[in-house]
Design an enzyme around this catalytic site. Structure first.
Site, mmCIF file in Angstrom:
data_model
loop_
_atom_site.group_PDB
_atom_site.id
_atom_site.type_symbol
_atom_site.label_atom_id
_atom_site.label_comp_id
_atom_site.label_asym_id
_atom_site.label_seq_id
_atom_site.Cartn_x
_atom_site.Cartn_y
_atom_site.Cartn_z
ATOM 1 N N TYR A 34 41.299 33.843 37.443
ATOM 2 C CA TYR A 34 41.070 35.295 37.437
ATOM 3 C C TYR A 34 40.673 35.687 36.026
ATOM 4 C CZ TYR A 34 41.979 40.284 37.432
ATOM 5 O OH TYR A 34 41.837 41.637 37.303
ATOM 6 N N GLU A 81 35.567 42.666 36.947
ATOM 7 C CA GLU A 81 36.546 41.665 37.389
ATOM 8 C C GLU A 81 35.866 40.505 38.107
ATOM 9 O OE1 GLU A 81 40.605 42.621 39.474
ATOM 10 O OE2 GLU A 81 39.139 42.169 41.020
#
Ligand code: GDP
Ligand code: MN
Length: 391
Positions: A105, A192
């Site tokens: 991530y 993101e």
């Protein structure tokens, strides 16, 4: 403003980040044709992904892998029939499926309290970051970018090492600095990548090597900065906008929904905030922030009323108008017209001062509206009306 994954990937690509190729398809047949093109140029498998502005598509069945054009068509058809978190799927992304070794991530997020961009990373990618934050907060690495210089190379290296990406240092540094650059280039609130993945790549001779790729992208743009980026407005997806947000935007109103019960209609952002404060001080909770703007005409007032009443929690309305450019009588006419159309009968307290306040008072009295002379009084009466609606 949220934008679709495919558009977010275009922005990342423009900043030089490694994103696998894709096509967007609106029908299963078009998805099949796109899959055929990727399979023809060497992909073993293709990935089909729902394009909706919500996360967790994978878990909801909105991400599927297909080995043939037939399978791709079937997968696309089933995804196009889905509704994910209340959002009907209208299009899919089709691309070569990555052979994933490990998922990470990585995001850049605007931290308003610290007034800078924060880089957030975790070696436990694929899962929603909110879940990692709850289960294993230690697994999240954060680094503050420099407000002027952006993410410095040593900071990017630090992130790479802490995620265990030492073997992919050059790529990881380029991606991390690229995320922060993307934030700055488009005035984004969030960029993101989840997952950022180590993927196997096979060259034409059959040699396998590993590299990093951005397999998903989520970008949220700052609405207030859109005027600085004329091209980005085109990325707005009106199908996916919240109906209340769309109505407000189209009517030229600044509207932010909140959790309370007292609908507020005010002209001017500062006065709107003051009005909310006074509602709170009187013991109530505002249901929204709403600035009808200067010089608002009757139609705008009626649109504002529809927005307020669309929220089922609203059980009282406070109208606070300080007439300058905005004419009180015009607002009063708007309120009267709006009440005639409204389906729900909600008590309303109106305070109008300034330009044409007297004409407004006459109109409101004739129409039997409840009026207040001061803002304190208006707030108190609106709160009392809200309370008795519950009782
Ligand atoms: P999200 O669930 O909405 O965040 O959608 P993602 O694009 O992140 O996909 C969810 C999951 O599907 C990822 O975490 C991966 O495990 C898997 N996935 C996505 N793209 C690919 C791909 O190209 N190849 C493979 N093997 N899996 C993928
Ligand atoms: Mn994802």
């Amino acid at each position: 403003m949220k934008i679709q994954e495919a558009d977010a990937k275009s922005l990342l690509l423009a900043q030089g980040l490694p994103v696998p190729p894709w096509e967007v398809a609106h029908t299963a047949t078009a998805a099949r044709a796109a899959a055929e093109r990727f399979l023809a140029v060497g992909a073993d498998q293709v990935v089909i992904k729902a394009q909706v502005l919500v996360g967790g598509r994978g878990k909801a069945g909105g991400v599927k892998i297909a080995r043939s054009a037939d399978q791709a068509e079937v997968a696309a058809r089933s995804i196009l029939e889905l509704e994910i978190k209340g959002m009907p799927v209208r299009k899919v992304l089709v691309g070569p499926a990555a052979d994933i070794v490990k998922e990470f991530y990585l995001s850049a997020v605007l931290d308003r309290a610290r007034r800078r961009i924060i880089l957030v990373g975790s070696a436990e990618g694929g899962v929603e970051i909110e879940q990692i934050a709850v289960d294993r907060p230690d697994a999240i690495v954060t680094i503050e970018a420099d407000p002027l210089l952006g993410l410095l190379p040593f900071q990017a290296r630090q992130m790479a090492f802490r995620l265990g990406l030492g073997a992919h240092l050059k790529d990881a540094v380029a991606i991390a600095t690229g995320l922060v650059r993307t934030m700055q280039a488009y005035d984004a609130d969030l960029v993101e990548i989840n997952p950022l993945a180590i993927v196997n790549e096979t060259d034409p001779d059959g040699q396998v090597s590993q590299r990093l790729q951005c397999l998903d992208a989520k970008v949220t743009l700052d609405d207030s900065a859109l005027s600085r980026h004329p091209g980005l407005e085109e990325l707005r997806d009106p199908d996916e906008e919240d109906p209340a947000d769309r109505e407000a935007r189209e009517a030229g109103l600044t509207f932010i929904k909140l959790d309370g019960t007292i609908g507020c209609m005010v002209n001017g952002a500062g006065l709107a905030m003051t009005t909310m404060d006074l509602v709170k001080r009187a013991g109530g909770e505002p249901a929204n922030f709403l600035d009808i703007g200067g010089g608002a005409r009757a139609e705008k007032v009626a649109a504002a009323m529809r927005l307020i009443l669309a929220d089922p929690k609203v059980n009282a309305i406070l109208v606070n108008i300080f007439g300058g450019i905005t004419r009180g009588d015009e607002v009063a006419r708007g309120l009267i017209a709006a009440r005639e159309q409204q389906e729900r009968d909600v008590p309303m307290v109106v305070r109008i001062v300034g330009t044409n306040a007297e004409e407004a008072a006459v109109l409101l009295r004739e129409a039997r509206f409840e009026t207040a002379a001061t803002l304190d009084e208006a707030a108190e009466r609106a709160v009392a009306a809200s309370r008795s609606a519950v009782a």
